[in-house]
Design a protein around this motif. Sequence first.
Motif, PDB file in Angstrom:
ATOM      1  N   ASN A 227       0.942  -1.261  -0.071  1.00 39.07           N
ATOM      2  CA  ASN A 227       0.010  -0.057  -0.121  1.00 39.07           C
ATOM      3  C   ASN A 227       1.006   1.314  -0.099  1.00 39.07           C
ATOM      4  O   ASN A 227       1.591   1.499   0.789  1.00 39.07           O
ATOM      5  N   PRO A 228       0.883   2.027  -1.077  1.00 40.55           N
ATOM      6  CA  PRO A 228       1.661   3.339  -1.172  1.00 40.55           C
ATOM      7  C   PRO A 228       1.491   4.225  -0.158  1.00 40.55           C
ATOM      8  O   PRO A 228       2.324   5.094   0.607  1.00 40.55           O
ATOM      9  N   ALA A 229      -0.028   4.237   0.467  1.00 39.30           N
ATOM     10  CA  ALA A 229      -0.186   5.151   1.384  1.00 39.30           C
ATOM     11  C   ALA A 229       0.710   4.989   2.972  1.00 39.30           C
ATOM     12  O   ALA A 229       0.627   5.956   3.610  1.00 39.30           O
ATOM     13  N   GLU A 230       0.830   3.729   2.912  1.00 40.28           N
ATOM     14  CA  GLU A 230       1.890   3.327   4.109  1.00 40.28           C
ATOM     15  C   GLU A 230       3.249   3.379   3.956  1.00 40.28           C
ATOM     16  O   GLU A 230       3.880   2.785   5.040  1.00 40.28           O
ATOM     17  N   ASN A 231       3.714   3.804   2.922  1.00 39.39           N
ATOM     18  CA  ASN A 231       5.308   3.789   2.742  1.00 39.39           C
ATOM     19  C   ASN A 231       6.082   4.932   2.624  1.00 39.39           C
ATOM     20  O   ASN A 231       5.874   5.661   1.820  1.00 39.39           O
ATOM     21  N   PRO A 232       6.852   5.430   4.059  1.00 45.91           N
ATOM     22  CA  PRO A 232       7.642   6.483   4.040  1.00 45.91           C
ATOM     23  C   PRO A 232       8.509   6.575   2.884  1.00 45.91           C
ATOM     24  O   PRO A 232       8.779   7.604   2.437  1.00 45.91           O
ATOM     25  N   TYR A 233       9.157   5.573   2.452  1.00 42.97           N
ATOM     26  CA  TYR A 233      10.319   5.749   1.155  1.00 42.97           C
ATOM     27  C   TYR A 233       9.736   6.007   0.058  1.00 42.97           C
ATOM     28  O   TYR A 233      10.387   6.697  -0.574  1.00 42.97           O
ATOM     29  N   LEU A 234       8.563   5.456  -0.242  1.00 48.41           N
ATOM     30  CA  LEU A 234       7.901   5.883  -1.477  1.00 48.41           C
ATOM     31  C   LEU A 234       7.388   7.377  -1.484  1.00 48.41           C
ATOM     32  O   LEU A 234       7.649   7.932  -2.449  1.00 48.41           O
ATOM     33  N   HIS A 235       7.078   8.008  -0.511  1.00 51.23           N
ATOM     34  CA  HIS A 235       6.549   9.178  -0.146  1.00 51.23           C
ATOM     35  C   HIS A 235       7.563  10.246  -0.445  1.00 51.23           C
ATOM     36  O   HIS A 235       7.392  10.971  -1.171  1.00 51.23           O
ATOM     37  N   TRP A 236       8.924   9.801   0.058  1.00 57.16           N
ATOM     38  CA  TRP A 236      10.081  10.568   0.099  1.00 57.16           C
ATOM     39  C   TRP A 236      10.405  10.694  -1.467  1.00 57.16           C
ATOM     40  O   TRP A 236      10.701  11.772  -2.039  1.00 57.16           O
ATOM     41  N   ILE A 237      10.585   9.611  -2.150  1.00 56.26           N
ATOM     42  CA  ILE A 237      10.824   9.486  -3.466  1.00 56.26           C
ATOM     43  C   ILE A 237      10.085  10.327  -4.420  1.00 56.26           C
ATOM     44  O   ILE A 237      10.617  11.045  -5.279  1.00 56.26           O
ATOM     45  N   LEU A 238       8.709  10.021  -4.309  1.00 59.44           N
ATOM     46  CA  LEU A 238       7.703  10.730  -5.164  1.00 59.44           C
ATOM     47  C   LEU A 238       7.571  12.244  -4.716  1.00 59.44           C
ATOM     48  O   LEU A 238       7.078  12.938  -5.497  1.00 59.44           O
ATOM     49  N   THR A 239       7.778  12.695  -3.299  1.00 62.81           N
ATOM     50  CA  THR A 239       7.155  14.045  -2.995  1.00 62.81           C
ATOM     51  C   THR A 239       8.403  14.807  -2.393  1.00 62.81           C
ATOM     52  O   THR A 239       8.167  15.947  -2.118  1.00 62.81           O
ATOM     53  N   GLY A 240       9.288  14.055  -1.947  1.00 62.55           N
ATOM     54  CA  GLY A 240      10.220  14.828  -0.912  1.00 62.55           C
ATOM     55  C   GLY A 240      10.090  14.815   0.340  1.00 62.55           C
ATOM     56  O   GLY A 240      10.835  15.727   1.126  1.00 62.55           O
ATOM     57  N   THR A 241       8.867  14.420   0.753  1.00 58.97           N
ATOM     58  CA  THR A 241       8.773  14.577   2.449  1.00 58.97           C
ATOM     59  C   THR A 241       8.267  13.103   2.591  1.00 58.97           C
ATOM     60  O   THR A 241       7.818  12.109   1.948  1.00 58.97           O
ATOM     61  N   HIS A 242       7.918  12.933   3.997  1.00 58.57           N
ATOM     62  CA  HIS A 242       7.478  11.615   4.421  1.00 58.57           C
ATOM     63  C   HIS A 242       5.862  11.520   4.338  1.00 58.57           C
ATOM     64  O   HIS A 242       5.557  10.466   4.714  1.00 58.57           O
ATOM     65  N   GLY A 243       5.311  12.544   4.304  1.00 57.35           N
ATOM     66  CA  GLY A 243       3.932  12.704   4.142  1.00 57.35           C
ATOM     67  C   GLY A 243       3.365  12.337   5.439  1.00 57.35           C
ATOM     68  O   GLY A 243       3.910  12.647   6.571  1.00 57.35           O
ATOM     69  N   ASP A 244       2.306  11.460   5.777  1.00 55.94           N
ATOM     70  CA  ASP A 244       1.643  11.314   6.799  1.00 55.94           C
ATOM     71  C   ASP A 244       2.128   9.775   7.309  1.00 55.94           C
ATOM     72  O   ASP A 244       1.752   9.566   8.512  1.00 55.94           O
ATOM     73  N   VAL A 245       3.279   9.338   6.811  1.00 59.77           N
ATOM     74  CA  VAL A 245       3.817   7.894   7.250  1.00 59.77           C
ATOM     75  C   VAL A 245       5.428   8.392   7.505  1.00 59.77           C
ATOM     76  O   VAL A 245       6.040   9.256   7.025  1.00 59.77           O
ATOM     77  N   LEU A 246       6.018   7.747   8.721  1.00 53.91           N
ATOM     78  CA  LEU A 246       7.362   7.998   9.068  1.00 53.91           C
ATOM     79  C   LEU A 246       8.018   6.652   9.123  1.00 53.91           C
ATOM     80  O   LEU A 246       7.432   5.620   9.458  1.00 53.91           O
ATOM     81  N   PRO A 247       9.467   6.830   8.840  1.00 52.39           N
ATOM     82  CA  PRO A 247      10.361   5.453   8.981  1.00 52.39           C
ATOM     83  C   PRO A 247      10.276   5.240  10.696  1.00 52.39           C
ATOM     84  O   PRO A 247      10.058   6.469  11.518  1.00 52.39           O
ATOM     85  N   TYR A 248      10.646   4.156  11.037  1.00 48.20           N
ATOM     86  CA  TYR A 248      10.456   3.809  12.446  1.00 48.20           C
ATOM     87  C   TYR A 248      11.211   4.797  13.313  1.00 48.20           C
ATOM     88  O   TYR A 248      10.542   5.110  14.370  1.00 48.20           O
TER      89      TYR A 248
END
Length: 365
Positions: A227-248
């Motif tokens: 689920n892309p909505a739950e993936n902080p790494y994908l969020h960073w690659i595509l938007t440059g931030t972690h969005g609503d999800v964060l790495p551990y």
Amino acid sequence: MSSEVAGRADFTQIRYAQCWEDADILVEALATAKGGQCLSICSAGDNALALLAAGAERVVALDLNPAQLYCLALRVAAYRELSHGELLELVGSRPSHRRAELYQRCRKLLDQDSRRFWDAHSAEIDAGIGGAGKFERYFALFRRRVLPLVHSRSRVQQLLTGGDRSRRLRFYQHQWDTWRWRLLFKAFFSRFVMGRMGRDPSFFRYVEGSVANHILSHTRFALTDMNPAENPYLHWILTGTHGDVLPYALREPQFEAIRERLDGIEWHLLSIEEYLQRHPGQRFDAFNLSDIFEYMSEENYQALLEQLLAVANPSARLAYWNMLVPRKCPAALAGCLRGLDDLAVQLYAKDKAFFYRDFVVEEVR
């Protein structure tokens, strides 16, 4: 003794300003870390800190690149000095217009070398320290120059909303997976381009087959099966931030745990081989080895495993990733090291850092 890659790679800049390995599966794999002694590759320091949050008594972080240790030093200062929200601003997980001010508060806690380094990188601080590495700049170039040629910003946001698997699969097949996406993706993530703009060319010495095809297939998995909505790494690659999800290590409960345990981490500008030679008699319960084995020959891989086994406590665990080069315990060491294959497969299926081909968990017999 020194690492094979030390004589071939360039270690004069930040390569990774974040750890691009999923700490959620790492801490689960290294259950032996809790209350124990851990040896960790430093990278940007996130996963070494994650092991502290998971309950390690002591974490020794090693790297051949001083710039990577400066990343960890600044993080340690930030965990001591800043609030959780302020740390997210400094990293770049959240927008901010005061990163220079936040850095000044951390600066007084840095050693002289780290302070000198970061004083000379004010632009990287202003942009968020999580984007300061060569690998992150490579992703930023993809995000700013390549992705807009394929998909609009609104379509990227649609992708990141996720949904159930059937919705994700339909979206990928009918709206995302265009010929232009495949063509530009394969060009940008080719061995040639990645070796010059993302990773060090020497890191591909033992790689066989198409780098771009491998990464594309794993990206498809990340966009559909996960689920892309739950993936902080994908969020960073595509938007440059972690969005609503964060790495551990950046989540609030882990932030508090790390802050309480910071006296348990130390870092050294040494290869694993050199550290073990200089510190005889130390024993470890857990080893976070990143993906270092794919940068060395099979002979040197086995030699390093033998050194690690010599300092491992009974039932100690090793965890590491293979991105492009397959590495697992050689038959010659099967009598003293066993693969926890079922656990590794279970964890790999949840790996949000989706570009790796394998996750390996092994236990000392």
